[in-house]
Design a protein around this motif. Structure first.
Motif, short mmCIF file in Angstrom:
data_model
loop_
_atom_site.label_atom_id
_atom_site.label_comp_id
_atom_site.label_asym_id
_atom_site.label_seq_id
_atom_site.Cartn_x
_atom_site.Cartn_y
_atom_site.Cartn_z
N ARG A 227 0.77 7.83 71.77
CA ARG A 227 -0.09 7.99 70.60
C ARG A 227 -1.22 6.97 70.60
O ARG A 227 -2.38 7.30 70.38
N SER A 228 -0.86 5.72 70.89
CA SER A 228 -1.89 4.68 70.83
C SER A 228 -2.85 4.83 72.00
O SER A 228 -4.03 4.56 71.87
N ARG A 229 -2.32 5.28 73.15
CA ARG A 229 -3.23 5.47 74.29
C ARG A 229 -4.22 6.59 74.00
O ARG A 229 -5.41 6.46 74.25
N ARG A 230 -3.69 7.68 73.41
CA ARG A 230 -4.55 8.82 73.11
C ARG A 230 -5.64 8.41 72.13
O ARG A 230 -6.79 8.79 72.25
N ARG A 231 -5.25 7.57 71.16
CA ARG A 231 -6.23 7.16 70.16
C ARG A 231 -7.27 6.23 70.74
O ARG A 231 -8.43 6.28 70.40
N ARG A 232 -6.78 5.36 71.64
CA ARG A 232 -7.72 4.43 72.25
C ARG A 232 -8.76 5.21 73.06
O ARG A 232 -9.92 4.86 73.11
N ARG A 233 -8.27 6.29 73.68
CA ARG A 233 -9.19 7.11 74.45
C ARG A 233 -10.16 7.84 73.50
O ARG A 233 -11.32 8.03 73.81
N ASP B 213 -14.62 2.55 71.44
CA ASP B 213 -15.42 1.42 70.96
C ASP B 213 -14.78 0.71 69.79
O ASP B 213 -15.30 -0.29 69.31
N ASP B 214 -13.69 1.29 69.31
CA ASP B 214 -13.07 0.71 68.12
C ASP B 214 -12.43 -0.63 68.47
O ASP B 214 -11.48 -0.70 69.22
N PRO B 215 -13.00 -1.71 67.95
CA PRO B 215 -12.47 -3.03 68.28
C PRO B 215 -11.19 -3.36 67.52
O PRO B 215 -10.47 -4.28 67.87
N VAL B 216 -10.92 -2.59 66.47
CA VAL B 216 -9.76 -2.91 65.64
C VAL B 216 -8.48 -2.59 66.41
O VAL B 216 -8.35 -1.54 67.02
N ALA B 217 -7.56 -3.53 66.38
CA ALA B 217 -6.30 -3.31 67.08
C ALA B 217 -5.56 -2.14 66.45
O ALA B 217 -5.60 -1.94 65.24
N GLU B 218 -4.90 -1.41 67.30
CA GLU B 218 -4.15 -0.24 66.85
C GLU B 218 -2.96 -0.66 65.98
O GLU B 218 -2.11 -1.42 66.42
N PRO B 219 -2.90 -0.19 64.73
CA PRO B 219 -1.71 -0.51 63.96
C PRO B 219 -0.53 0.31 64.49
O PRO B 219 -0.69 1.49 64.77
N ALA B 220 0.59 -0.34 64.65
CA ALA B 220 1.75 0.37 65.19
C ALA B 220 2.23 1.42 64.20
O ALA B 220 2.22 1.17 63.00
N PRO B 221 2.59 2.60 64.69
CA PRO B 221 3.16 3.59 63.78
C PRO B 221 4.43 3.01 63.18
O PRO B 221 5.06 2.15 63.80
N PRO B 222 4.78 3.44 62.00
CA PRO B 222 5.92 2.82 61.33
C PRO B 222 7.18 3.02 62.16
O PRO B 222 7.37 4.06 62.76
#
Lengths: 354, 243
Positions: free
Chosen positions: A315-321, A325-334
């Motif tokens: 999920r986080s990899r897909r979002r990063r892709r 450009d989003d510099p904000v760190a990915e919040p972990a899913p609950p």
């Protein structure tokens, strides 16, 4: 969520593949191992409804396994086995009786939550075992009960049990899948997150909890019934066995609580590992250490279970892709199934919100 | 105006502490009533008593003309009384959209229907757009900011089409822009027929939005009046500043 569309297809392929194994000349000892693996996969899937989706960590499910086993055994004290398939015909009744016994129990036990619920449910396991030991007129006590062995040919003896267990696994997974897609599943998620709040916004908290528990223990009882027929001889200490409860819970945690495939994956990994290690490390008890080691390593690396950890990474990899450009760190899913999951489900003492 | 909620002589103690000690108040249908008072004056306990989260030791609550003294939160919710919490209580493991749908209240038959059917999605979408949360509809609620969570909880209670909404400190810890947004939402919903009872410390907010204002001190109401009257009442000033 494209996974929803390919979900049933994936399930069908899995069931067909596993279902074809007894027909392609797999050796008996492997099939025997797989019978137990399917047994645990079905029970873990069923347990996941209560322990995963509803967030109620039941340690009493093995009691229903034992109840199912004894219903079969007691029935065939008075009825004969002719074709060998009679124990299977009895299974729907076993499931219903298991669910009916589960209802009043859940009505009381599900007034407690989290750790207290775990303790309350494990008492049922020992009550069941004690009754099986002492109601000698009904259960034969420590002598155990025999079910007349089925007259299946030795070449394919495991096959019927294997396929019926696979069917039970399919039912457990089907129920899980339907639950997750329905508002029952949505309600259960709310119950798991914050039961009091859920009740206060009109979720049928009691109803979905009872329903889930009864279905879950009904399936568990049916697995117990098949086990009794397969073993053809049952004793109280093996029918009502804390190790069964522990196995079910560990497998579900390992694979991933609250997911469709997690309990199945956990069962295949742990049960196969355990059986294999028992074979290769032989008569000594080293295999138990190895078994624990497998579990510890996975829990160390993936504390939420295998599937949720992989899903979160994906999920986080897909979002990063999606937003490079989003510099904000990915919040972990609950965390589903982490310690925090229990923390929120512990009821606040009355009036603490003053 | 008729009384939608009538609280009479409510009592509740925790050990030796009389948290609510003979409180009475009336919330008229269509009003935005404020409940203010210094810390520890029993506002939240009174909320918990009204919404059935706590049982009173004595006194009575009537809602919509019928007794509601011993009704639990679920029963009151069905009758159209709902609330938010001081610390927004949302379901962190559900998505924002699911948080709304789960609060819409469904029948047993709907329970076995789809998790989110098109009608649910549409109703949720409408509210999310109104609350400017549509862009986060598919995020887990755990990923929202504190202020967004408060908005989400507020939006969620509206899903069940309530008659009376109790808001417990809707602006606490929320940035000024969001406070204004919240104010606007309450106004709009009030115009659409929903009655509000609000516990709030932000006096500017209360003065702009609420009428009447009920002042609570040591577990009972000491004054009821318009915002202007409250500001000039010596008993109120005394309660806040101490004697």
């Amino acid at each position: 969520m494209g996974a929803k569309a390919i979900g049933p297809a994936r399930g069908a392929v899995f069931l067909l593949l596993v279902g074809s194994l007894p027909f392609v000349g797999v050796q008996h000892w492997v099939l025997n191992m797989l019978v137990f693996t399917l047994m645990y996969a079905a029970m873990s899937s069923a347990w996941n409804l209560v322990g995963g989706l509803a967030g109620y960590p039941s340690l009493g499910h093995a009691a229903f396994f034992g109840i199912g086993a004894y219903i079969e055994a007691i029935w065939f004290q008075h009825h004969s086995v002719v074709s060998g398939y009679e124990p299977f015909y009895l299974l729907p009744l076993v499931g219903i009786v298991g669910a009916v016994i589960g209802y009043p129990f859940a009505l009381v036990a599900m007034r407690t939550r989290a750790d207290v619920f775990a303790i309350v449910t494990i008492t049922l396991l020992f009550v069941g075992q004690t009754l099986a030991f002492n109601l000698t007129g009904l259960t034969g006590g420590a002598q155990g009960l025999a079910i007349p062995p089925a007259p299946f040919s030795a070449d394919s003896f495991e096959r019927p049990y294997y396929l019926v267990l696979l069917l039970l696994l399919a039912i457990a997974m089907g129920v899980t899948w339907l639950t997750m897609r329905s508002k029952v599943g949505l309600s259960l998620s709310a119950v798991r997150a914050d039961e009091d709040k859920a009740a206060a916004i009109g979720v049928h908290v009691g109803g979905v909890k009872m329903l889930t528990f009864c279905v879950s223990v009904g399936i568990t009882a049916m697995v117990g019934g098949v086990w009794a027929a397969y073993e053809s001889f049952i004793y109280p200490q093996f029918a009502f066995d804390p190790l069964i409860t522990i196995g079910i819970v560990l497998m579900t945690f390992l694979g991933g609580r609250g997911t469709l495939w997690g309990p199945v994956l956990g069962a295949f990994v742990l049960e196969l590992a355990q059986q294999y290690l028992a074979y290769t490390l032989g008569g000594n008890e080293y295999y138990l250490i190895a078994y624990a080691l497998v579990f510890l390593v996975v829990m160390l690396l993936m504390p939420r279970g295998i599937l949720p950890t992989l899903q979160a990474r994906l999920r986080s990899r897909r979002r990063r892709r999606a937003m490079p450009d989003d510099p904000v760190a990915e919040p972990a899913p609950p965390p589903i199934g982490s310690a925090a999951d229990y923390a929120v489900s512990i009821p606040a003492p009355n009036g603490s919100e003053r | 105006m008729t009384a939608l909620l009538e609280v009479k002589d409510l009592h509740r103690s925790f050990g030796p502490v009389k948290a609510v000690d003979g409180a009475s108040l009336t919330v008229d249908e269509g009003s935005v009533t404020a409940l203010i008072g210094p810390n520890g004056s029993g506002k939240t306990t009174l909320f918990n008593l009204i919404t059935g989260h706590l049982r009173p030791d004595g006194g009575s609550v009537r809602f919509g003309g019928a007794d509601a003294t011993t009704a639990g939160p679920a029963a009151l919710h069905r009758r159209g009384l709902t609330r938010t919490f001081q610390q927004a209580r949302i379901f962190p493991q559900l998505t924002v959209q699911e948080n709304l749908v789960v609060a819409s209240g469904f029948t047993w038959r709907e329970l076995f229907g789809r998790r989110i059917n098109p009608r649910d999605a549409e109703a949720a979408q409408r509210l999310l757009e109104e609350f400017r949360l549509a862009h986060v509809a598919d995020l887990y609620a755990a990923e929202l900011s504190y202020g967004q969570r408060k908005l989400l909880e507020f939006a969620a209670v509206l899903m069940s089409k309530p008659r009376l909404v109790l808001l417990d400190e809707p602006t606490a810890g929320v940035n000024p822009v969001l406070i204004e947004t919240m104010e606007q939402h309450i106004r709009e919903r009030n115009a659409a027929g929903i009655t509000f009872l609000i516990v709030e410390h932000d006096m500017g907010f209360v003065m702009r939005l609420c009428d009447p204002v009920v002042v609570l001190d040591r577990g009972r109401e000491i004054f009821v009046g318009t915002p202007a009257e409250v500001q000039q009442n010596p008993a109120v000033l005394d309660a806040y500043l101490g004697a």
